[in-house]
Design an enzyme around this catalytic site. Structure first.
Site, mmCIF file in Angstrom:
data_model
loop_
_atom_site.group_PDB
_atom_site.id
_atom_site.type_symbol
_atom_site.label_atom_id
_atom_site.label_comp_id
_atom_site.label_asym_id
_atom_site.label_seq_id
_atom_site.Cartn_x
_atom_site.Cartn_y
_atom_site.Cartn_z
ATOM 1 N N LYS A 1 -9.439 2.671 8.230
ATOM 2 C CA LYS A 1 -8.558 3.810 7.980
ATOM 3 C C LYS A 1 -9.144 5.123 8.505
ATOM 4 O O LYS A 1 -8.696 6.205 8.109
ATOM 5 C CB LYS A 1 -8.285 3.919 6.475
ATOM 6 C CG LYS A 1 -7.581 2.679 5.908
ATOM 7 C CD LYS A 1 -7.339 2.809 4.415
ATOM 8 C CE LYS A 1 -6.663 1.569 3.858
ATOM 9 N NZ LYS A 1 -6.384 1.676 2.417
ATOM 10 N N ARG B 1 -4.716 -1.053 -8.629
ATOM 11 C CA ARG B 1 -3.515 -0.803 -7.826
ATOM 12 C C ARG B 1 -2.415 -1.774 -8.234
ATOM 13 O O ARG B 1 -2.683 -2.865 -8.747
ATOM 14 C CB ARG B 1 -3.811 -0.972 -6.344
ATOM 15 C CG ARG B 1 -4.986 -0.157 -5.848
ATOM 16 C CD ARG B 1 -5.116 -0.262 -4.350
ATOM 17 N NE ARG B 1 -6.389 0.260 -3.876
ATOM 18 C CZ ARG B 1 -6.680 0.496 -2.613
ATOM 19 N NH1 ARG B 1 -5.773 0.253 -1.678
ATOM 20 N NH2 ARG B 1 -7.854 0.958 -2.257
ATOM 21 N N PRO C 1 -1.766 5.642 4.363
ATOM 22 C CA PRO C 1 -1.573 4.912 5.612
ATOM 23 C C PRO C 1 -2.634 3.831 5.781
ATOM 24 O O PRO C 1 -3.826 4.068 5.558
ATOM 25 C CB PRO C 1 -1.717 6.001 6.682
ATOM 26 C CG PRO C 1 -1.386 7.274 5.973
ATOM 27 C CD PRO C 1 -1.878 7.094 4.571
ATOM 28 N N GLU C 2 -2.193 2.629 6.162
ATOM 29 C CA GLU C 2 -3.118 1.509 6.312
ATOM 30 C C GLU C 2 -3.568 1.384 7.764
ATOM 31 O O GLU C 2 -3.113 2.118 8.642
ATOM 32 C CB GLU C 2 -2.463 0.237 5.779
ATOM 33 C CG GLU C 2 -2.069 0.381 4.316
ATOM 34 C CD GLU C 2 -1.588 -0.902 3.656
ATOM 35 O OE1 GLU C 2 -2.018 -2.001 4.057
ATOM 36 O OE2 GLU C 2 -0.773 -0.805 2.719
#
Length: 250
Positions: free
Chosen positions: A50, A240, A2-3
């Protein structure tokens, strides 16, 4: 993972439901000592990047980081049985929240809280124009690729892979471009886009990179660029998966 927009959304929702109320706190899973928080008043809930921080009267700051698998479930029935695997159950007089599979759920000393916040860069959802100059400086001082730098939480807090893909597309910057080849105007433009769009994502509960089409993405997990139709290039940047339009991003 989750960002930041989703963490700010969680903070806002839980603040509205629980702040100023006496908490019923427990750990059905048994992996967290909730006793210091049970029966005490929740003063505030805030998001920094976050991370979620809970200020509870006469108790240590509670720190939550969802990590890759963590999530919150909301219950209107505060007498409901928490689901299996609930690390932390927080209930007020009108709603309850079950925290499942976080990477961090821990008390913080004042020194620990200070150290955590000091480790984070500016957060577009907290700092906006007030820390724009610092945000530009931190990005330009980073090493390696732009796409690796903008998701480094010590550079800018809250961005993840989806926002990286969409913001860099809108700024016309290839994520693999070295930071050394980025100028202050471009760095500021990326920050300005984050400040503009992340609040839309927080309010919608999803990444919103085009206000005119909030359910669409420009390049993230697309086969073709939504703007020009060029095949989206999929590569690895900063460990990523990166999504890039070779025609639109320099």
């Amino acid at each position: 993972m989750p960002e930041g927009h989703l963490l700010h959304r969680h903070a806002r929702e839980q603040r509205a439901a629980l702040a100023g109320r006496v908490l019923r706190a427990s750990s059905p899973q048994g992996r967290f000592d909730a006793a210091p928080y049970d029966g005490r008043v929740l003063a505030a809930v805030g998001a920094w990047g976050k991370n979620l921080l809970y200020d509870v009267a006469d108790a240590p700051t509670l720190h939550v980081h969802l990590g890759m698998r963590g999530l919150f479930l909301r219950y209107e029935d505060t007498t409901a049985t928490p689901p299996r695997g609930t690390r932390l159950w927080l209930a007020g007089d009108g709603a309850a929240f079950a925290l499942i599979a976080p990477s961090r759920c821990e008390p913080l000393t004042p020194a620990g809280r200070t150290a955590l916040l000091a480790s984070l860069g500016p957060d577009p959802l907290r700092d906006g124009a007030a820390r724009r100059e610092e945000a530009v400086h931190r990005l330009l001082a980073a090493r390696g690729a732009v796409g690796a730098a903008v998701v480094e939480q010590g550079v800018w807090a809250g961005l993840g892979n989806a926002w990286r893909a969409e913001l860099l597309f809108l700024a016309g910057v290839d994520p693999a471009r070295p930071v050394a080849r980025l100028d202050a105007e471009e760095a500021g433009a990326i920050w300005d886009l984050a400040v503009e769009l992340l609040p839309l994502g927080r309010d919608a509960g999803q990444v919103v990179s085009d206000p005119a089409a909030p359910d669409e993405r420009w390049v993230y997990k697309r086969e073709a660029c939504r703007r020009c139709g060029a095949p989206v290039r999929v590569s690895r940047v900063g460990g990523r998966t990166a999504y890039t339009c070779p025609a639109e991003q320099r």
